[in-house]
Write an enzyme that holds these catalytic residues in place. Structure first.
Site, mmCIF file in Angstrom:
data_model
loop_
_atom_site.group_PDB
_atom_site.id
_atom_site.type_symbol
_atom_site.label_atom_id
_atom_site.label_comp_id
_atom_site.label_asym_id
_atom_site.label_seq_id
_atom_site.Cartn_x
_atom_site.Cartn_y
_atom_site.Cartn_z
ATOM 1 N N LYS A 40 -0.099 -8.726 13.320
ATOM 2 C CA LYS A 40 -0.835 -8.790 12.051
ATOM 3 C C LYS A 40 -0.950 -10.235 11.575
ATOM 4 O O LYS A 40 -2.020 -10.689 11.152
ATOM 5 C CB LYS A 40 -0.103 -7.945 10.988
ATOM 6 C CG LYS A 40 -0.886 -7.693 9.735
ATOM 7 C CD LYS A 40 -0.097 -6.851 8.741
ATOM 8 C CE LYS A 40 -0.359 -5.372 8.874
ATOM 9 N NZ LYS A 40 0.251 -4.566 7.798
ATOM 10 N N THR A 122 7.109 -0.215 -4.582
ATOM 11 C CA THR A 122 7.532 0.852 -5.494
ATOM 12 C C THR A 122 8.936 1.294 -5.100
ATOM 13 O O THR A 122 9.152 1.733 -3.964
ATOM 14 C CB THR A 122 6.548 2.031 -5.416
ATOM 15 O OG1 THR A 122 5.242 1.533 -5.717
ATOM 16 C CG2 THR A 122 6.915 3.119 -6.415
ATOM 17 N N GLU A 150 3.185 -2.492 -8.930
ATOM 18 C CA GLU A 150 1.763 -2.651 -8.634
ATOM 19 C C GLU A 150 1.026 -1.338 -8.888
ATOM 20 O O GLU A 150 1.502 -0.276 -8.512
ATOM 21 C CB GLU A 150 1.604 -3.066 -7.165
ATOM 22 C CG GLU A 150 0.182 -3.319 -6.743
ATOM 23 C CD GLU A 150 -0.521 -4.301 -7.670
ATOM 24 O OE1 GLU A 150 -0.067 -5.447 -7.807
ATOM 25 O OE2 GLU A 150 -1.542 -3.922 -8.274
ATOM 26 N N CYS A 259 1.022 6.725 -1.537
ATOM 27 C CA CYS A 259 1.787 6.574 -2.779
ATOM 28 C C CYS A 259 2.154 7.879 -3.462
ATOM 29 O O CYS A 259 3.332 8.161 -3.666
ATOM 30 C CB CYS A 259 1.003 5.696 -3.753
ATOM 31 S SG CYS A 259 0.940 3.992 -3.189
HETATM 32 N N1 LIG Z 1 -1.007 1.039 -0.984
HETATM 33 C C1 LIG Z 1 -1.107 1.226 -2.294
HETATM 34 O O1 LIG Z 1 -2.140 1.675 -2.805
HETATM 35 C C2 LIG Z 1 0.041 0.865 -3.200
HETATM 36 C C3 LIG Z 1 -0.189 0.765 -4.576
HETATM 37 C C4 LIG Z 1 0.874 0.431 -5.412
HETATM 38 C C5 LIG Z 1 2.140 0.231 -4.864
HETATM 39 N N2 LIG Z 1 2.335 0.374 -3.520
HETATM 40 C C6 LIG Z 1 3.681 0.120 -2.995
HETATM 41 O O2 LIG Z 1 3.697 -1.183 -2.415
HETATM 42 C C7 LIG Z 1 4.534 -1.201 -1.259
HETATM 43 C C8 LIG Z 1 3.739 -1.653 -0.049
HETATM 44 O O3 LIG Z 1 2.713 -0.709 0.188
HETATM 45 P P1 LIG Z 1 1.542 -1.020 1.217
HETATM 46 O O4 LIG Z 1 0.606 0.131 1.139
HETATM 47 O O5 LIG Z 1 1.025 -2.384 1.008
HETATM 48 O O6 LIG Z 1 2.371 -0.951 2.602
HETATM 49 P P2 LIG Z 1 1.901 -1.420 4.035
HETATM 50 O O7 LIG Z 1 2.624 -0.563 5.002
HETATM 51 O O8 LIG Z 1 0.418 -1.519 4.109
HETATM 52 O O9 LIG Z 1 2.477 -2.914 4.139
HETATM 53 C C9 LIG Z 1 3.833 -3.242 4.229
HETATM 54 C C10 LIG Z 1 3.949 -4.503 5.073
HETATM 55 O O10 LIG Z 1 5.287 -4.961 5.006
HETATM 56 C C11 LIG Z 1 5.631 -5.478 6.289
HETATM 57 N N3 LIG Z 1 7.091 -5.554 6.383
HETATM 58 C C12 LIG Z 1 7.989 -4.549 6.561
HETATM 59 N N4 LIG Z 1 9.231 -5.043 6.572
HETATM 60 C C13 LIG Z 1 9.141 -6.388 6.384
HETATM 61 C C14 LIG Z 1 10.077 -7.449 6.275
HETATM 62 N N5 LIG Z 1 11.383 -7.216 6.354
HETATM 63 N N6 LIG Z 1 9.621 -8.695 6.081
HETATM 64 C C15 LIG Z 1 8.293 -8.926 6.003
HETATM 65 N N7 LIG Z 1 7.356 -7.964 6.075
HETATM 66 C C16 LIG Z 1 7.773 -6.708 6.276
HETATM 67 C C17 LIG Z 1 4.972 -4.515 7.243
HETATM 68 O O11 LIG Z 1 4.846 -5.071 8.540
HETATM 69 C C18 LIG Z 1 3.629 -4.283 6.552
HETATM 70 O O12 LIG Z 1 2.651 -5.212 6.970
HETATM 71 C C19 LIG Z 1 5.114 0.210 -1.148
HETATM 72 O O13 LIG Z 1 6.344 0.257 -1.805
HETATM 73 C C20 LIG Z 1 4.092 1.053 -1.884
HETATM 74 O O14 LIG Z 1 4.662 2.236 -2.405
HETATM 75 C C21 LIG Z 1 1.317 0.667 -2.681
#
Ligand SMILES: NC(=O)c1ccc[n+]([C@@H]2O[C@H](COP(=O)([O-])OP(=O)(O)OC[C@H]3O[C@@H](n4cnc5c(N)ncnc54)[C@H](O)[C@@H]3O)[C@@H](O)[C@H]2O)c1
Length: 429
Positions: A40, A122, A150, A259
């Protein structure tokens, strides 16, 4: 924008991290992005955008000079004192949130750090308090902690970053809370500056409330089917009441995505762990599970059994304008149809790549009409505009049968029926 904006680190470059990074770069910050997914990061370094999110590519291109991508957290630690953590917090088998990625980030910060962990992921209420205990145990007393949940919606995430309904900052009244508040100041959004636990709960309670609204209207739809009322009319009549509001009152085949299901479960488990039985959320989850399966019953009613029948799924993503397939209703639906002996073909404008990783036993088509060819029945699963606006006469000619289930109540029943198709929505006459 002023060049004196605070530089930031963003740990995790998924849907939330990448939008947050690009958004703050747009506001003038240098942004140091870190992800453990080397592929990525390599794509981002080449200027490619690994996810589908309207407007994100333009934002990343416009701010490319201010954005840096790395697999090494040391790069962010060196250049920024605020580390926005946006790693995944998926559910564990128990339904609790899996915080291992969050802990991996904290563990990687050296004891000498004078940074702030700004939690965008979250997390359960109480995580901030327990992480601050961990800081103490690991001798990282220089670290500050801010909860900054967020609320962006996939599909309109860039707009949501730039024009948020509110910004929530939970902190201990130290420099870090001030710095995060300052970063968001140009957006002129209503600010809720509060304690860490309350900020964490705002996020969980907001998602649980929205999910409750969806399960509520789905149950009303199911009662409408028994009583002859039309849920679209009912929702219109309800939504005009300012105390209720029209949003999240669309009946359909249930909520999915990365979510709502996990956050509702996490809040239910969190309550349970503290000795409180959150009855309402138990029902919200159960209603949603059953709702995804009701479409199968509708197909059985029309087709008289599914063995050997061909069903076309129109849309696969959990909602339009995203390629996110996590917890999509299409996953349950396709599995149930396969199990009942049907052949499933499917088309989604952008989610095919993600879907191929999660779904087996279905044929992917390049167009909606290709998916519909020789189908006995079709289900609108995701209300992408191009699917809502299909030429229904062409659809009727392509299909072998004539059953169309509108899983999102997004179609005009009259136009569909005028093409010779049998229309059935969710809770609609
Ligand atoms: N997707 C949404 O609409 C949304 C909205 C609000 C809140 N959230 C929250 O935000 C958080 C992230 O959601 P997302 O949808 O962006 O997830 P995602 O899976 O798209 O992205 C998470 C990223 O974190 C990386 N990652 C994992 N462990 C890591 C580490 N130790 N160091 C660096 N990078 C690491 C992964 O490789 C991945 O690219 C979650 O807690 C989710 O509940 C998501």
């Amino acid at each position: 924008m002023s060049a004196a904006r605070e530089p930031i680190g963003v740990i995790g470059t998924g849907y939330v991290g990448l939008v947050t990074a690009a958004g703050f770069a747009e506001l003038g910050s240098e942004v140091w992005c870190v992800d453990i997914d080397a592929e990525k990061v390599a794509r981002l370094q080449r200027g490619e955008v690994p996810i589908y999110e309207p407007g994100l590519e333009e934002l990343l291109t416009r701010n490319a000079s201010r954005m840096h991508f790395s697999t090494d957290i040391a790069d962010a630690l060196q250049h920024a004192r605020l580390l926005f953590v946006a790693v995944g917090t998926p559910p564990t088998y128990s339904g609790d949130a899996d915080l291992s990625a969050v802990h991996a980030v904290v563990d990687a910060i050296p004891a000498s750090g004078t940074h702030a962990v700004v939690m965008k992921s979250t997390v359960p209420c109480g995580t901030g308090a327990s992480l601050r205990r961990v800081f103490g145990e690991q001798g990282k007393s220089g670290l500050a902690y801010v909860s900054c949940p967020e609320f962006l919606k996939e599909g309109s995430a860039v707009k949501d970053f730039m024009k948020p309904d509110r910004v929530v900052v939970g902190d201990s009244g130290d420099w870090a809370g001030d710095a995060v508040t300052e970063l968001y100041a140009p957006l002129a959004a209503p600010l809720v500056r509060t304690d860490i636990a309350s900020a964490e709960m705002v996020k969980l309670a907001s998602n649980a409330f929205l999910a409750t609204k969806i399960s509520f209207i789905n149950e009303i739809a199911n009662v409408c089917e028994e009583t002859g009322a039309d849920v679209v009319e009912v929702a219109r009549g309800m939504g005009l009441d300012e105390r209720i509001g029209a949003k999240f009152l669309q009946a359909g085949i249930g909520f999915g995505g990365s979510c709502f299901p996990k956050d509702v479960d996490a809040l239910k488990q969190l309550a349970g762990n503290s000795g409180y039985h959150f009855q309402l959320l138990t029902a919200v989850i159960e209603v949603n599970d059953l709702q995804k399966r009701r479409v199968v019953g509708k197909l059985q009613k029309h087709l008289g059994g599914l063995v050997g029948k061909r069903v076309a799924l129109l849309g696969l993503a959990f909602k339009p304008n995203t390629d996110d397939m996590r917890e999509a209703s299409s996953l349950v639906l396709s599995a149930r149809l396969n199990a009942d002996g049907a052949t499933v073909s499917a088309y989604d404008p952008v989610a095919e790549e993600q879907a191929r990783r999660l779904v087996t036993g279905i044929t992917f088509a390049r167009t909606a009409l290709e998916a519909l060819a020789d189908a006995d029945a079709a289900v609108l699963v995701t209300e992408w505009p191009e699917l809502v606006e299909l030429d229904w006469s062409a659809v009727a000619s392509a299909m072998r049968g004539n059953v169309l289930i509108d899983g999102r109540n997004a179609l005009d029943p009259e136009s569909v029926r005028a093409a010779g198709l049998v229309y059935e929505g969710i809770g609609r006459r």
